[in-house]
Design a protein around this motif. Sequence first.
Motif, mmCIF file in Angstrom:
data_model
loop_
_atom_site.group_PDB
_atom_site.id
_atom_site.type_symbol
_atom_site.label_atom_id
_atom_site.label_comp_id
_atom_site.label_asym_id
_atom_site.label_seq_id
_atom_site.Cartn_x
_atom_site.Cartn_y
_atom_site.Cartn_z
ATOM 1 N N ASN A 1 0.769 -1.116 0.096
ATOM 2 C CA ASN A 1 0.080 0.101 -0.006
ATOM 3 C C ASN A 1 0.824 1.072 -0.040
ATOM 4 O OD1 ASN A 1 -2.403 -1.337 -0.094
ATOM 5 N ND2 ASN A 1 -2.533 -1.189 2.048
ATOM 6 N N VAL A 2 1.833 1.284 0.629
ATOM 7 C CA VAL A 2 2.857 2.435 0.770
ATOM 8 C C VAL A 2 3.472 2.554 -0.369
ATOM 9 C CG1 VAL A 2 4.763 3.305 2.135
ATOM 10 C CG2 VAL A 2 2.898 2.491 3.285
ATOM 11 N N LEU A 3 3.986 1.523 -1.092
ATOM 12 C CA LEU A 3 4.929 1.752 -2.097
ATOM 13 C C LEU A 3 3.772 2.139 -3.275
ATOM 14 C CD1 LEU A 3 7.182 -1.321 -2.134
ATOM 15 C CD2 LEU A 3 7.717 1.255 -1.675
ATOM 16 N N THR A 4 2.725 1.431 -3.406
ATOM 17 C CA THR A 4 1.745 2.085 -4.748
ATOM 18 C C THR A 4 0.896 3.138 -4.574
ATOM 19 O OG1 THR A 4 0.032 0.283 -3.756
ATOM 20 C CG2 THR A 4 1.872 -0.562 -5.282
ATOM 21 N N THR A 5 0.658 3.736 -3.397
ATOM 22 C CA THR A 5 -0.162 4.801 -3.152
ATOM 23 C C THR A 5 0.351 5.761 -2.244
ATOM 24 O OG1 THR A 5 -1.377 3.649 -1.115
ATOM 25 C CG2 THR A 5 -2.465 3.140 -3.412
ATOM 26 N N GLY A 6 1.338 5.469 -1.607
ATOM 27 C CA GLY A 6 2.014 6.165 -0.524
ATOM 28 C C GLY A 6 1.295 6.543 0.620
ATOM 29 N N GLN A 7 0.307 5.658 0.711
ATOM 30 C CA GLN A 7 -0.907 5.750 1.904
ATOM 31 C C GLN A 7 -0.410 4.754 3.156
ATOM 32 O OE1 GLN A 7 -3.230 8.538 2.233
ATOM 33 N NE2 GLN A 7 -2.039 9.384 0.305
ATOM 34 N N TYR A 8 -0.247 5.126 4.292
ATOM 35 C CA TYR A 8 -0.345 3.962 5.287
ATOM 36 C C TYR A 8 -1.532 3.893 6.052
ATOM 37 C CZ TYR A 8 0.805 2.219 9.790
ATOM 38 O OH TYR A 8 0.733 1.305 11.011
#
Length: 150
Positions: free
Chosen positions: A43-50
């Motif tokens: 999620n962090v790598l693809t959307t930047g969202q945690y």
Amino acid sequence: MPPTGFLGWLSGMLDWLRSLFFKREMELSLVGLNKGGKSTLVNVLTTGQYTEDTIPTAIVFVVDSADVDSVPAAARELHALLEKPSLKGIPLLVLGNKNDLKGALGVTELSNAMNLKSLADREVAVYSISCKSHNNIDVTLQWLTKHARA
């Protein structure tokens, strides 16, 4: 207003990492123990969202339906995976890939060979697909969209 300081640097680093993944083709196997952070990393790598609580919303299991000899091993692996308490009740999508090849199992044959009727505690869908020719990729995406977290 863009973040500054460390958050700005981190945001820039994540943007750079994402640009690497989307400009180059690569195969990646992401493995680790349960609750180790695999989904969070994706999620962090693809959307930047945690997000704090990432729980699986669907299981996708891909089988080479043209390699009939490998299907029993795939079935054993799938059934062993589904015994994990953390995956109880999560919908399952089984994709029989390579339906463009001669001798590939169809949906009914694959379902029977993998004993999918025994999985009564969850929703199970089976599609015969071909990644190479894009056959049934649309219905696969529809299933994934239907089961995505709102």
